[in-house]
Enzyme design. Structure first.
Site, PDB file in Angstrom:
ATOM      1  N   LYS A   1       0.819  -1.243   0.086  1.00  0.00           N
ATOM      2  CA  LYS A   1       0.098  -0.057   0.124  1.00  0.00           C
ATOM      3  C   LYS A   1       0.890   1.257   0.065  1.00  0.00           C
ATOM      4  CE  LYS A   1      -3.969  -2.376   2.201  1.00  0.00           C
ATOM      5  NZ  LYS A   1      -4.884  -2.313   3.369  1.00  0.00           N
TER       6      LYS A   1
ATOM      7  N   ASP B   1     -10.568  -7.811  -8.024  1.00  0.00           N
ATOM      8  CA  ASP B   1     -10.577  -8.297  -6.498  1.00  0.00           C
ATOM      9  C   ASP B   1     -11.813  -8.689  -6.021  1.00  0.00           C
ATOM     10  OD1 ASP B   1      -9.978  -8.684  -3.751  1.00  0.00           O
ATOM     11  OD2 ASP B   1      -8.948  -7.017  -3.421  1.00  0.00           O
TER      12      ASP B   1
END
Length: 244
Positions: free
Chosen positions: A43, A99
């Site tokens: 991230k 996802d």
């Protein structure tokens, strides 16, 4: 992917895909001008790339020598070792990727898959001439049994050995293997897990997820609950949450 893996001679290959918002994922940083992975950045706050792990891997058997006899995270422990040893490569996915780790995304992904089937292999879907089909994109396993007066669709997946009673309404939902939906129940925007049942006149909505062997009794409303396995629901669940 197999041919690429054999050709580069390294120990492992990760299928990668490019995303618009890499800050939500773990990013793969490549060695310039090669397919070799240099490192992983979880991230990232600053842009370091837009390739992420698509979750499909190919390894040589030698990877087993890297795994100790203890609980091990292959992504957090083994992959960085392999990258450091120049033994890990990426292969770019050509095509769509999504996802589906969250229930709402799983349902969206299922809808997209059914839409793809309708275009590419419509013979796999229940024909619109079936009396129960309402809106299309309904995938029914041959072993499933469907009662009279049902309204099913759009975007419904019905797994093996599912039993659906009379007058049932199903919309945008997935019914796993060996589930039972009793007479006049309504299931919408929900996932019904293996060996579970929904009682007569009961209703599931709001991205409800029933785990394995969950039984919703008659005339019960469940809204947005995630119910852990082996539970019985005898009262209304009106607010989203986890039922343990």
């Amino acid at each position: 992917m197999r041919d690429f893996h054999l050709a580069h001679g390294g120990e492992g290959t990760i299928l990668a895909t490019k995303v618009e918002e890499p800050s939500k994922y773990g990013v793969i940083v490549m060695r310039q001008g090669t397919t070799q992975i240099d490192r992983f950045v979880e991230k990232p706050v600053e842009f370091v790339g837009n390739r992420i792990n698509a979750g499909i891997y190919m390894f040589n058997p030698s990877i087993l020598d890297r795994i100790e006899l203890r609980p091990t995270s292959i992504e957090k422990e083994i992959f960085p070792q392999m990258a450091s040893d120049s033994q890990l490569h990426t292969f770019d996915l050509e095509g769509f990727w999504m996802d589906i780790g969250q229930p709402k995304d799983f349902l969206t992904g299922t809808c997209l898959y059914l839409s793809s089937l309708a275009k590419r292999s419509p013979e796999l879907l229940a024909p619109a001439t079936e009396a129960y089909v309402c809106g299309g994109n309904v995938l029914v396993h041959p072993t499933a049994k469907i009662g009279e007066g049902c309204k099913i669709g759009p975007n419904v997946t019905i797994g093996p050995n599912v039993i659906i009673g009379n007058g049932v309404c199903l919309q945008r939902c997935v019914l796993m293997e060996d589930t039972t939906i009793k007479d006049y129940a309504w299931v919408k925007n929900s996932i019904v897990g293996w060996h579970s049942s929904v009682g007569r006149w009961s209703r599931l909505d709001g991205v409800t997820v029933l785990g394995d062997d969950v039984h919703v009794l008659d005339e019960v409303y469940v809204n947005g609950a995630s119910v852990l396995p082996h539970k019985s629901i005898s009262a209304n669940v009106c607010e989203p949450g986890i039922v343990m």
